[in-house]
Design an enzyme around this catalytic site. Structure first.
Site, PDB file in Angstrom:
ATOM      1  N   GLY A  98      77.214   9.950  46.744  1.00 11.22           N
ATOM      2  CA  GLY A  98      76.846  11.357  46.856  1.00 11.22           C
ATOM      3  C   GLY A  98      77.057  12.020  45.515  1.00 11.22           C
ATOM      4  N   HIS A  99      75.983  12.405  44.875  1.00  8.57           N
ATOM      5  CA  HIS A  99      76.086  13.035  43.561  1.00  8.57           C
ATOM      6  C   HIS A  99      75.757  14.517  43.693  1.00  8.57           C
ATOM      7  CE1 HIS A  99      75.359   8.978  41.331  1.00  8.57           C
ATOM      8  NE2 HIS A  99      76.565   9.112  41.805  1.00  8.57           N
ATOM      9  N   LYS A 126      80.088  11.303  38.107  1.00  2.00           N
ATOM     10  CA  LYS A 126      79.064  10.571  37.348  1.00  2.00           C
ATOM     11  C   LYS A 126      77.724  11.301  37.371  1.00  2.00           C
ATOM     12  CE  LYS A 126      79.702   7.053  40.074  1.00  2.00           C
ATOM     13  NZ  LYS A 126      80.915   7.446  40.776  1.00  2.00           N
ATOM     14  N   ASP A 146      83.421   9.201  43.000  1.00  2.00           N
ATOM     15  CA  ASP A 146      83.532  10.666  42.934  1.00  2.00           C
ATOM     16  C   ASP A 146      84.111  11.153  41.615  1.00  2.00           C
ATOM     17  OD1 ASP A 146      82.660  10.732  45.629  1.00  2.00           O
ATOM     18  OD2 ASP A 146      84.704  10.371  46.287  1.00  2.00           O
ATOM     19  N   GLN A 178      79.727   4.726  43.394  1.00  2.00           N
ATOM     20  CA  GLN A 178      81.129   4.401  43.725  1.00  2.00           C
ATOM     21  C   GLN A 178      81.902   4.214  42.404  1.00  2.00           C
ATOM     22  OE1 GLN A 178      78.637   2.210  45.638  1.00  2.00           O
ATOM     23  NE2 GLN A 178      78.510   4.150  46.689  1.00  2.00           N
TER      24      GLN A 178
END
Ligand code: IMP
Length: 417
Positions: free
Chosen positions: A40-41, A16, A13, A223
């Site tokens: 999750g982006h 990225k 988180d 991650q």
């Protein structure tokens, strides 16, 4: 043959997705090499929010191709949902998404097993995303997994899944009254498999064709380094190697083909799930960071734990990945704080020899800045205290800052020359 890697340097988180989105403008191919739908982006273009879990952030650029590499564990059902969402947004994905036929496939059984293992761990639960990641990688190394390419032989894949199901039933992990629900899940799973199979490619050939043509590839990490299965805060980690070294095995290239590694750090620290977090703030500053930084997991919506920047772990991450430069994200979240702390040492030892649960951080305290950052063109246009904070991080980590993200939008990125 440029291959740039974007690696999370904390517990995930770090933002990225935003950096990949920014650098993705120049990239011909953006490739993921590990993890799965646990990532999750979140990317904002104007007011529009897009959350991607498996498809690399590069998909939002019309000419960029995306690869889900062999090191990933692909969730077909989730992938179809993501593709559908992108199509609804008018994004033309035609011919731009490629799936390695060697990537392992997450089945509904893996998700059940993940939830079961978590609940049986009781207070020692890891706090996984329950996306079946651990069980799928377990099957991979136990040599009983199913890769995307294995689904071309449907009857064989069906019999392997039926065997796995009967084992879970025998062990009492799946009860007979769950059968109907599971049958519906399996139906969706098979439909998703049929949908994604045409995207399967020989990813080794694909990656090397880009390299040989001298086109820019971005390797997108998911991650973060402290969640790495070998080097992270074990056992509170994910099930794959998240460090840059895994790009080689996760995409099928040699180490000398990686030309640049960029580490992404949030200007403070966050963590979702359980596990040690020495600089965690359980006071009103922590709550402030959580609210101001909107620190809720993009995958599970769980609140993220927040704390000060940890330069001890930051330096460790830089060593493990060999960062050429670093990107600092969410600097704006610190606006308005009186004082900002950075952990520079642990009393009693260093990670990974010290038990992080017992680590007592020693801090330096720096002045904050009480103003908006605006949209500066140069590093020198930032508030003095912000410049000082960033230079201190740079010195402590031993790597130069190349990019600074000052807000959630694509354009709010400052390039440091
Ligand atoms: P798993 O990857 O779902 O097995 O979860 C293992 C640990 O990694 C848990 O603490 C999760 O919260 C954490 N984790 C997994 N993926 C991410 C991510 O993308 N960002 C932050 N934490 C993650």
């Amino acid at each position: 043959m440029p291959l740039r890697a974007i690696i999370g340097a904390q517990w995930g988180d770090e933002g990225k997705g935003k950096i990949v989105d920014y650098l993705g403008q120049e990239a011909a191919l953006v490739a993921r090499f590990q993890g799965g739908a646990n990532a999750g982006h979140t990317i904002y273009i104007g007011e529009e929010q897009t959350i991607l879990h498996q498809i690399p952030a590069g998909i939002l650029h019309p000419d960029t191709h995306c690869l889900l590499g062999n090191g990933m564990v692909i969730d077909p059902v989730g992938l179809v949902q993501e593709i559908t969402l992108l199509m609804q947004r008018g994004i033309d994905i035609q011919g731009r998404i490629h799936l390695s036929s060697l990537a392992h496939i997450v089945s509904p059984l893996h998700k059940i097993l993940d939830a079961y293992q978590e609940s049986s761990r009781g207070p020692l639960a890891i706090g996984t995303t329950k996306r079946g990641i651990g069980p799928c990688y377990t099957d991979k190394v136990s040599r009983r997994g199913l890769r995307l390419g294995d689904f071309f032989n449907r009857s064989q894949a069906e019999s392997i899944l039926a065997e796995q199901l009967s084992q879970l039933e025998q062990q009492g992990i799946i009860a007979s009254d769950q059968r109907e629900e599971l049958a519906a899940e399996m139906e969706k799973f098979w439909q998703a498999i049929a949908f994604i199979l045409p995207f399967a490619v020989n990813s080794v050939e694909l990656v090397h064709a880009y390299l040989q043509a001298g086109k820019l590839i971005l390797a997108e990490g998911a991650q973060g380094t402290l969640l790495d299965i070998d080097f992270g805060t074990y056992p509170y980690v994910t099930a794959s190697n998240t460090v840059a070294g895994n790009i080689c095995t996760g995409l099928g290239i040699g180490p000398r083909q990686i030309s640049e590694v960029i580490g992404v750090y949030k200007a403070y620290t966050t963590r979702v799930g359980s596990g040690p977090f020495p600089t965690e703030l359980r006071d009103k500053v922590g709550t402030y960071l959580q609210a101001t930084g909107v620190e809720f997991g993009a995958t599970t919506r769980r609140p993220r734990r927040c704390g000060w920047f940890d330069a001890v772990l930051g330096r460790y991450a830089a060593l493990l990945n060999g960062f050429d430069s670093i990107a600092i994200t969410k600097l704006d979240v610190l606006n308005g704080l009186d004082k900002i702390k950075i952990c520079v040492k642990y009393r009693g030892g260093d990670f990974p020899t010290i038990d992080l649960n017992l680590a007592e951080p020693e801090y330096i305290e720096l002045p904050g800045w009480q103003q908006d950052l605006g949209q500066p063109q140069h590093f020198r246009d930032l508030p003095r205290a912000a410049q000082h904070y960033l230079r201190t991080i740079e010195e402590l980590i031993g790597v130069k800052i190349g990019l600074i993200s000052l807000g959630r939008e694509r354009k709010q990125i400052l390039v440091v020359d």
